[in-house]
Write a protein that holds these residues in place. Sequence first.
Motif, PDB file in Angstrom:
ATOM      1  N   ARG A  33      17.763  -7.184 -13.368  1.00 38.95           N
ATOM      2  CA  ARG A  33      17.252  -6.607 -12.124  1.00 38.95           C
ATOM      3  C   ARG A  33      15.742  -6.427 -12.260  1.00 38.95           C
ATOM      4  O   ARG A  33      15.262  -6.005 -13.322  1.00 38.95           O
ATOM      5  CB  ARG A  33      17.924  -5.252 -11.897  1.00 38.95           C
ATOM      6  CG  ARG A  33      17.646  -4.604 -10.563  1.00 38.95           C
ATOM      7  CD  ARG A  33      18.483  -3.339 -10.463  1.00 38.95           C
ATOM      8  NE  ARG A  33      18.410  -2.751  -9.139  1.00 38.95           N
ATOM      9  CZ  ARG A  33      19.015  -1.621  -8.807  1.00 38.95           C
ATOM     10  NH1 ARG A  33      19.738  -0.972  -9.708  1.00 38.95           N
ATOM     11  NH2 ARG A  33      18.912  -1.128  -7.583  1.00 38.95           N
ATOM     12  N   LEU A  34      14.999  -6.745 -11.207  1.00 47.24           N
ATOM     13  CA  LEU A  34      13.544  -6.602 -11.244  1.00 47.24           C
ATOM     14  C   LEU A  34      13.081  -5.700 -10.114  1.00 47.24           C
ATOM     15  O   LEU A  34      13.489  -5.858  -8.957  1.00 47.24           O
ATOM     16  CB  LEU A  34      12.860  -7.970 -11.131  1.00 47.24           C
ATOM     17  CG  LEU A  34      11.333  -7.946 -11.246  1.00 47.24           C
ATOM     18  CD1 LEU A  34      10.817  -9.095 -12.106  1.00 47.24           C
ATOM     19  CD2 LEU A  34      10.660  -7.985  -9.867  1.00 47.24           C
ATOM     20  N   VAL A  35      12.229  -4.747 -10.469  1.00 49.57           N
ATOM     21  CA  VAL A  35      11.612  -3.854  -9.483  1.00 49.57           C
ATOM     22  C   VAL A  35      10.125  -4.172  -9.436  1.00 49.57           C
ATOM     23  O   VAL A  35       9.415  -4.032 -10.434  1.00 49.57           O
ATOM     24  CB  VAL A  35      11.820  -2.369  -9.849  1.00 49.57           C
ATOM     25  CG1 VAL A  35      11.191  -1.473  -8.781  1.00 49.57           C
ATOM     26  CG2 VAL A  35      13.301  -2.058 -10.017  1.00 49.57           C
ATOM     27  N   GLY A  36       9.656  -4.628  -8.276  1.00 46.17           N
ATOM     28  CA  GLY A  36       8.244  -4.958  -8.102  1.00 46.17           C
ATOM     29  C   GLY A  36       7.549  -3.907  -7.267  1.00 46.17           C
ATOM     30  O   GLY A  36       8.035  -3.530  -6.191  1.00 46.17           O
ATOM     31  N   VAL A  37       6.413  -3.418  -7.764  1.00 41.62           N
ATOM     32  CA  VAL A  37       5.669  -2.363  -7.079  1.00 41.62           C
ATOM     33  C   VAL A  37       4.243  -2.838  -6.811  1.00 41.62           C
ATOM     34  O   VAL A  37       3.595  -3.409  -7.695  1.00 41.62           O
ATOM     35  CB  VAL A  37       5.645  -1.079  -7.939  1.00 41.62           C
ATOM     36  CG1 VAL A  37       4.714  -0.040  -7.336  1.00 41.62           C
ATOM     37  CG2 VAL A  37       7.046  -0.505  -8.077  1.00 41.62           C
ATOM     38  N   ASP A  38       3.759  -2.609  -5.603  1.00 38.53           N
ATOM     39  CA  ASP A  38       2.367  -2.908  -5.270  1.00 38.53           C
ATOM     40  C   ASP A  38       1.975  -2.045  -4.075  1.00 38.53           C
ATOM     41  O   ASP A  38       2.789  -1.866  -3.161  1.00 38.53           O
ATOM     42  CB  ASP A  38       2.191  -4.394  -4.932  1.00 38.53           C
ATOM     43  CG  ASP A  38       0.749  -4.874  -5.136  1.00 38.53           C
ATOM     44  OD1 ASP A  38      -0.155  -4.302  -4.506  1.00 38.53           O
ATOM     45  OD2 ASP A  38       0.546  -5.790  -5.941  1.00 38.53           O
ATOM     46  N   GLN A  39       0.740  -1.533  -4.081  1.00 37.42           N
ATOM     47  CA  GLN A  39       0.298  -0.710  -2.960  1.00 37.42           C
ATOM     48  C   GLN A  39      -0.370  -1.534  -1.859  1.00 37.42           C
ATOM     49  O   GLN A  39      -0.736  -1.000  -0.809  1.00 37.42           O
ATOM     50  CB  GLN A  39      -0.665   0.375  -3.443  1.00 37.42           C
ATOM     51  CG  GLN A  39      -1.932  -0.144  -4.115  1.00 37.42           C
ATOM     52  CD  GLN A  39      -2.779   0.980  -4.665  1.00 37.42           C
ATOM     53  OE1 GLN A  39      -2.871   2.062  -4.071  1.00 37.42           O
ATOM     54  NE2 GLN A  39      -3.415   0.765  -5.804  1.00 37.42           N
ATOM     55  N   ASP A  40      -0.520  -2.838  -2.105  1.00 42.52           N
ATOM     56  CA  ASP A  40      -1.185  -3.732  -1.163  1.00 42.52           C
ATOM     57  C   ASP A  40      -0.141  -4.436  -0.303  1.00 42.52           C
ATOM     58  O   ASP A  40       0.659  -5.231  -0.800  1.00 42.52           O
ATOM     59  CB  ASP A  40      -2.026  -4.753  -1.937  1.00 42.52           C
ATOM     60  CG  ASP A  40      -2.926  -5.578  -1.042  1.00 42.52           C
ATOM     61  OD1 ASP A  40      -2.535  -5.840   0.113  1.00 42.52           O
ATOM     62  OD2 ASP A  40      -4.016  -5.972  -1.490  1.00 42.52           O
ATOM     63  N   VAL A  41      -0.152  -4.169   1.004  1.00 40.91           N
ATOM     64  CA  VAL A  41       0.828  -4.764   1.918  1.00 40.91           C
ATOM     65  C   VAL A  41       0.709  -6.285   1.938  1.00 40.91           C
ATOM     66  O   VAL A  41       1.718  -6.998   1.976  1.00 40.91           O
ATOM     67  CB  VAL A  41       0.644  -4.191   3.348  1.00 40.91           C
ATOM     68  CG1 VAL A  41       1.520  -4.942   4.342  1.00 40.91           C
ATOM     69  CG2 VAL A  41       0.978  -2.717   3.369  1.00 40.91           C
ATOM     70  N   ASP A  42      -0.526  -6.802   1.919  1.00 40.98           N
ATOM     71  CA  ASP A  42      -0.717  -8.254   1.931  1.00 40.98           C
ATOM     72  C   ASP A  42      -0.068  -8.897   0.707  1.00 40.98           C
ATOM     73  O   ASP A  42       0.568  -9.954   0.806  1.00 40.98           O
ATOM     74  CB  ASP A  42      -2.214  -8.595   1.950  1.00 40.98           C
ATOM     75  CG  ASP A  42      -2.872  -8.231   3.274  1.00 40.98           C
ATOM     76  OD1 ASP A  42      -2.139  -8.006   4.256  1.00 40.98           O
ATOM     77  OD2 ASP A  42      -4.110  -8.158   3.326  1.00 40.98           O
ATOM     78  N   ALA A  43      -0.244  -8.270  -0.456  1.00 43.90           N
ATOM     79  CA  ALA A  43       0.362  -8.798  -1.682  1.00 43.90           C
ATOM     80  C   ALA A  43       1.880  -8.799  -1.584  1.00 43.90           C
ATOM     81  O   ALA A  43       2.537  -9.770  -1.961  1.00 43.90           O
ATOM     82  CB  ALA A  43      -0.093  -7.975  -2.884  1.00 43.90           C
ATOM     83  N   LEU A  44       2.442  -7.721  -1.064  1.00 41.56           N
ATOM     84  CA  LEU A  44       3.902  -7.636  -0.945  1.00 41.56           C
ATOM     85  C   LEU A  44       4.453  -8.690   0.014  1.00 41.56           C
ATOM     86  O   LEU A  44       5.540  -9.223  -0.195  1.00 41.56           O
ATOM     87  CB  LEU A  44       4.306  -6.238  -0.473  1.00 41.56           C
ATOM     88  CG  LEU A  44       4.216  -5.129  -1.526  1.00 41.56           C
ATOM     89  CD1 LEU A  44       4.478  -3.771  -0.888  1.00 41.56           C
ATOM     90  CD2 LEU A  44       5.193  -5.373  -2.668  1.00 41.56           C
ATOM     91  N   GLN A  45       3.686  -8.995   1.060  1.00 46.50           N
ATOM     92  CA  GLN A  45       4.128 -10.039   1.988  1.00 46.50           C
ATOM     93  C   GLN A  45       4.160 -11.395   1.303  1.00 46.50           C
ATOM     94  O   GLN A  45       5.103 -12.176   1.478  1.00 46.50           O
ATOM     95  CB  GLN A  45       3.211 -10.070   3.204  1.00 46.50           C
ATOM     96  CG  GLN A  45       3.390  -8.876   4.136  1.00 46.50           C
ATOM     97  CD  GLN A  45       2.404  -8.870   5.293  1.00 46.50           C
ATOM     98  OE1 GLN A  45       1.394  -9.581   5.267  1.00 46.50           O
ATOM     99  NE2 GLN A  45       2.703  -8.076   6.307  1.00 46.50           N
ATOM    100  N   HIS A  46       3.122 -11.668   0.503  1.00 48.43           N
ATOM    101  CA  HIS A  46       3.093 -12.925  -0.241  1.00 48.43           C
ATOM    102  C   HIS A  46       4.223 -12.976  -1.271  1.00 48.43           C
ATOM    103  O   HIS A  46       4.923 -13.974  -1.398  1.00 48.43           O
ATOM    104  CB  HIS A  46       1.741 -13.100  -0.951  1.00 48.43           C
ATOM    105  CG  HIS A  46       0.663 -13.628  -0.069  1.00 48.43           C
ATOM    106  ND1 HIS A  46      -0.032 -12.822   0.803  1.00 48.43           N
ATOM    107  CD2 HIS A  46       0.164 -14.882   0.086  1.00 48.43           C
ATOM    108  CE1 HIS A  46      -0.922 -13.556   1.459  1.00 48.43           C
ATOM    109  NE2 HIS A  46      -0.823 -14.800   1.047  1.00 48.43           N
TER     110      HIS A  46
END
Length: 307
Positions: free
Chosen positions: A34-47
Amino acid sequence: MDWLSPPPDGVVLDLTVGMGGHSQELLKHIPRGRLVGVDQDVDALQHAGLALRKDPRVSLYKANFADLLWVLADLSISEVDSVLMDIGVSSLQLDTASRGFSFSQEGPLDMRMDTAAGHTAAWVVNTYPEEKLSKVIFEYGEEPKARALARAIVAQRAVKPLETTSELSALAQRVIHKGKKPGEKHPATRLFQALRIEVNRELEVLQKGLKLAVKFLKPGGRIAVITFHSLEDRIVKQYFKTESTDCLCPPDIPQCVCGHKATLKLLTRKAVTASEAELDQNPRARSAKLRVAEKLQPTAGSPQSTA
């Protein structure tokens, strides 16, 4: 991947997930995991979402390092096998002029990784008192001409507020009196770094994120951290050194009174850097440093053994 060595059924944290490159590689090593990915940048999360969201093993969250408590609580995860922390500004952010991270592209002085929160770089340069501005530039940019830059910024904003990256870049060039030569840093490099760190509270968040990541790491699990400048690397190096040492008492004290017990085993005595072959493909990796540590089994009587 060799350093992290996640088990096939492991739970892995990717902080920050960015455009999903690290996550895609990690997923190859955890077929039942299982992988949990965290980022505070909405653009990065969309990509990242384009590449990762269809995978049922993946959970993506808009958050930063300091938010691990609620992220893992939301997933009912109490411990993880591997943590990857990739610190600092991303290529996506640098290459998007409207984000204001780059002194080589015209854009607004923003620099927020989370565009929905906090103050912009424009707010910092146009409102901070000269002394506070000088301190930020010197401490976070390690810029020798911090006082002169702060003085010039205050003088400029009295005439007209600084609003764009090109305006601030031109000011830095005037103050530092350098034309960019081959192999030489641009005069605005340290200034932009300092403002970015201040705007995003990067060093504070890194310190908190390291502690939380290690807290949730299983004994035998590994944490790998990639940094891109000396301030970040110094924090990681010191934290790993402290947490891989049993006693922190001064050397002149004959018997330990601090009671500190090591929680980590340091796996990289020196930072791992990119090979020449990698640099040929990705020049931005030149300043990257990788440090890795492994969580130790708690010893009897230690805080983690009774938690």
